[in-house]
Design a protein around this motif. Sequence first.
Motif, PDB file in Angstrom:
ATOM      1  N   GLU A  12       8.829  -9.989   4.094  1.00 45.22           N
ATOM      2  CA  GLU A  12       7.716  -9.341   3.397  1.00 45.22           C
ATOM      3  C   GLU A  12       6.733 -10.386   2.858  1.00 45.22           C
ATOM      4  O   GLU A  12       5.519 -10.196   2.890  1.00 45.22           O
ATOM      5  N   THR A  13       7.270 -11.495   2.358  1.00 45.64           N
ATOM      6  CA  THR A  13       6.409 -12.575   1.867  1.00 45.64           C
ATOM      7  C   THR A  13       5.546 -13.131   2.993  1.00 45.64           C
ATOM      8  O   THR A  13       4.344 -13.379   2.806  1.00 45.64           O
ATOM      9  N   LYS A  14       6.134 -13.315   4.145  1.00 44.09           N
ATOM     10  CA  LYS A  14       5.363 -13.824   5.287  1.00 44.09           C
ATOM     11  C   LYS A  14       4.245 -12.854   5.674  1.00 44.09           C
ATOM     12  O   LYS A  14       3.128 -13.274   6.008  1.00 44.09           O
ATOM     13  N   LEU A  15       4.533 -11.552   5.639  1.00 42.75           N
ATOM     14  CA  LEU A  15       3.513 -10.557   5.958  1.00 42.75           C
ATOM     15  C   LEU A  15       2.352 -10.634   4.968  1.00 42.75           C
ATOM     16  O   LEU A  15       1.181 -10.605   5.362  1.00 42.75           O
ATOM     17  N   LEU A  16       2.679 -10.750   3.682  1.00 42.89           N
ATOM     18  CA  LEU A  16       1.630 -10.830   2.675  1.00 42.89           C
ATOM     19  C   LEU A  16       0.841 -12.133   2.798  1.00 42.89           C
ATOM     20  O   LEU A  16      -0.380 -12.147   2.614  1.00 42.89           O
ATOM     21  N   ALA A  17       1.519 -13.219   3.106  1.00 41.78           N
ATOM     22  CA  ALA A  17       0.819 -14.487   3.306  1.00 41.78           C
ATOM     23  C   ALA A  17      -0.125 -14.403   4.494  1.00 41.78           C
ATOM     24  O   ALA A  17      -1.243 -14.927   4.458  1.00 41.78           O
ATOM     25  N   ALA A  18       0.304 -13.702   5.553  1.00 39.35           N
ATOM     26  CA  ALA A  18      -0.550 -13.540   6.730  1.00 39.35           C
ATOM     27  C   ALA A  18      -1.787 -12.704   6.408  1.00 39.35           C
ATOM     28  O   ALA A  18      -2.823 -12.827   7.073  1.00 39.35           O
ATOM     29  N   ARG A  19      -1.699 -11.846   5.396  1.00 38.16           N
ATOM     30  CA  ARG A  19      -2.834 -11.018   4.992  1.00 38.16           C
ATOM     31  C   ARG A  19      -3.717 -11.721   3.961  1.00 38.16           C
ATOM     32  O   ARG A  19      -4.658 -11.130   3.448  1.00 38.16           O
ATOM     33  N   GLY A  20      -3.394 -12.963   3.634  1.00 38.10           N
ATOM     34  CA  GLY A  20      -4.252 -13.748   2.762  1.00 38.10           C
ATOM     35  C   GLY A  20      -3.695 -14.043   1.397  1.00 38.10           C
ATOM     36  O   GLY A  20      -4.205 -14.919   0.692  1.00 38.10           O
ATOM     37  N   PHE A  21      -2.665 -13.325   0.968  1.00 43.44           N
ATOM     38  CA  PHE A  21      -2.184 -13.491  -0.403  1.00 43.44           C
ATOM     39  C   PHE A  21      -1.454 -14.816  -0.583  1.00 43.44           C
ATOM     40  O   PHE A  21      -0.629 -15.209   0.226  1.00 43.44           O
ATOM     41  N   ARG A  22      -1.757 -15.478  -1.707  1.00 44.59           N
ATOM     42  CA  ARG A  22      -1.065 -16.690  -2.100  1.00 44.59           C
ATOM     43  C   ARG A  22      -0.510 -16.569  -3.512  1.00 44.59           C
ATOM     44  O   ARG A  22      -0.073 -17.538  -4.106  1.00 44.59           O
ATOM     45  N   SER A  64      -5.061  -6.434  -7.713  1.00 47.46           N
ATOM     46  CA  SER A  64      -4.163  -6.268  -6.573  1.00 47.46           C
ATOM     47  C   SER A  64      -4.907  -5.494  -5.498  1.00 47.46           C
ATOM     48  O   SER A  64      -5.922  -4.842  -5.763  1.00 47.46           O
ATOM     49  N   ALA A  65      -4.400  -5.549  -4.276  1.00 45.59           N
ATOM     50  CA  ALA A  65      -5.049  -4.845  -3.167  1.00 45.59           C
ATOM     51  C   ALA A  65      -4.022  -4.623  -2.063  1.00 45.59           C
ATOM     52  O   ALA A  65      -3.103  -5.425  -1.877  1.00 45.59           O
ATOM     53  N   GLY A  66      -4.200  -3.522  -1.333  1.00 43.02           N
ATOM     54  CA  GLY A  66      -3.304  -3.227  -0.220  1.00 43.02           C
ATOM     55  C   GLY A  66      -1.861  -3.123  -0.641  1.00 43.02           C
ATOM     56  O   GLY A  66      -0.955  -3.532   0.087  1.00 43.02           O
ATOM     57  N   SER A  67      -1.601  -2.535  -1.813  1.00 42.38           N
ATOM     58  CA  SER A  67      -0.275  -2.587  -2.412  1.00 42.38           C
ATOM     59  C   SER A  67       0.672  -1.526  -1.863  1.00 42.38           C
ATOM     60  O   SER A  67       0.260  -0.431  -1.488  1.00 42.38           O
ATOM     61  N   SER A  68       1.950  -1.862  -1.873  1.00 40.47           N
ATOM     62  CA  SER A  68       3.024  -0.905  -1.664  1.00 40.47           C
ATOM     63  C   SER A  68       3.951  -0.996  -2.865  1.00 40.47           C
ATOM     64  O   SER A  68       4.269  -2.091  -3.326  1.00 40.47           O
ATOM     65  N   THR A  69       4.401   0.170  -3.382  1.00 39.97           N
ATOM     66  CA  THR A  69       5.294   0.167  -4.542  1.00 39.97           C
ATOM     67  C   THR A  69       6.712   0.566  -4.156  1.00 39.97           C
ATOM     68  O   THR A  69       7.498   0.950  -5.011  1.00 39.97           O
ATOM     69  N   GLU A  70       7.046   0.466  -2.878  1.00 39.36           N
ATOM     70  CA  GLU A  70       8.407   0.702  -2.410  1.00 39.36           C
ATOM     71  C   GLU A  70       8.976  -0.602  -1.861  1.00 39.36           C
ATOM     72  O   GLU A  70       8.269  -1.330  -1.145  1.00 39.36           O
ATOM     73  N   PRO A  71      10.226  -0.933  -2.159  1.00 41.03           N
ATOM     74  CA  PRO A  71      10.826  -2.132  -1.559  1.00 41.03           C
ATOM     75  C   PRO A  71      10.787  -2.057  -0.040  1.00 41.03           C
ATOM     76  O   PRO A  71      11.194  -1.060   0.560  1.00 41.03           O
ATOM     77  N   GLY A  72      10.273  -3.111   0.578  1.00 43.03           N
ATOM     78  CA  GLY A  72      10.174  -3.147   2.032  1.00 43.03           C
ATOM     79  C   GLY A  72       8.986  -2.404   2.587  1.00 43.03           C
ATOM     80  O   GLY A  72       8.850  -2.266   3.811  1.00 43.03           O
ATOM     81  N   GLY A  73       8.098  -1.923   1.712  1.00 45.95           N
ATOM     82  CA  GLY A  73       7.002  -1.070   2.162  1.00 45.95           C
ATOM     83  C   GLY A  73       5.966  -1.759   3.019  1.00 45.95           C
ATOM     84  O   GLY A  73       5.294  -1.104   3.830  1.00 45.95           O
ATOM     85  N   TYR A  74       5.779  -3.063   2.890  1.00 46.66           N
ATOM     86  CA  TYR A  74       4.743  -3.734   3.671  1.00 46.66           C
ATOM     87  C   TYR A  74       5.086  -3.784   5.157  1.00 46.66           C
ATOM     88  O   TYR A  74       4.194  -3.841   6.003  1.00 46.66           O
TER      89      TYR A  74
END
Length: 411
Positions: free
Chosen positions: A114-124, A321-331
């Motif tokens: 999930e961290t890798k997915l968020l990093a790929a979308r720009g989040f640091r 925040s942006a593009g958020s998911s509030t479920e574990p594993g949701g991204y």
Amino acid sequence: MPAFSQVLPTLPLDRWIERSRSAKEGDALAVLKNGRAQTMEDFAALLSPAAAPHLEKLAAQSQKLTRHFFGNTIRMFAPLYLSNECVNICKYCGFSRHNAIPRITLPLAKVEDETKLLAARGFRSLLLVAGEHPKYVSNGYVAECVRRCLMHTPQVALELGPLETADYAPLVAAGAEGLVVYQETYHEPTYKDLHTAGPKKHYAWRLDTAERAHAAGFRRLGIGALFGLHDWRYEAISLAAHARHLLKNCWSSYLTVAMPRMRPAAGSFHVAPENVLPDRELVQLLCAMRLLLPTAGIVLSTRESPALRDGLCPLGVTHMSAGSSTEPGGYSDFDETQWTPTREQPGEQFHIADERPPQAVAAMLRAKGLDPVWKDHDATLTSAKTNHFPLTTTATSAEEGASAPTPLQFG
């Protein structure tokens, strides 16, 4: 120094709340002329109905102060939910143990994915969130999640059940830089009615969490109230008083304040009409908070609609925040082309209102002359410990000078 749970009962809350209801127009105009809310009485006047006709002036002054202290930058972050298992019963929360939702705790490998997915979308910058369950900390799970995340992104903060200072120390040592804890409601009778079982039912214990976190060494502290549980003016006055206490007594940590409103979630809780914080009053509150706390961060989550977020972001917001998911594993369940979940997410804490992808939010900010910053701190600059995140990522710097005031727009 006494903790805030000891200070709060000594404060003249009733007087301030009464002023927030009955201040005269001249009181509000005097604060606006000064350009700052120097006292809690000033802040209360800015919350009053008498200040409402001058919302444009309040918003312009809030924007001016924000640009002065923060430039044109908005710090972007994403919540990453680790688990929705929880031992508490909270009448309003989707994670409450009495709700029949699928319970999920992410394996460490999934956390890293999930961290890798968020990093790929720009989040640091990530905020790791978990329901309150003692096993997460006692077995080292959260600390290991922090270490795994820091392999791919340089900034990690936490939002989990309150702990003792000694229990926070290993999380700080693992590399977590911030701790977020919302009191939910500062009105103690309401708090006790809403939290009926589990460690969260202890009001004072939760109230002093930020101070224990500061003692453990967290660089950032975040507090907030969940608006809709009690009278919004009571919550606003109490939150502001708490923020001023922390700025005085936890001065070595950077403070952020959040004012989220209730959203639909599992369970049958409904906001009482008298506790609703309408859009226009939310704008008034956010801008008044900026005049009282000019150097504190103000956080705006995806609980609010796109139109309202677009209108609020130039006025005093510093973190989004942006593009958020509030479920574990949701991204992992998002369709990248349509930015919609590929399945229902019954294990979410609440349903978000702004479902735009992060790059769409960033584009909106740029169109308003604001600068989305995906990373504003590097642990290697403040610690001898090196985190192994990609060194190709750099922060976008703020533009010189402040932009002209933006016309007030909100949904």
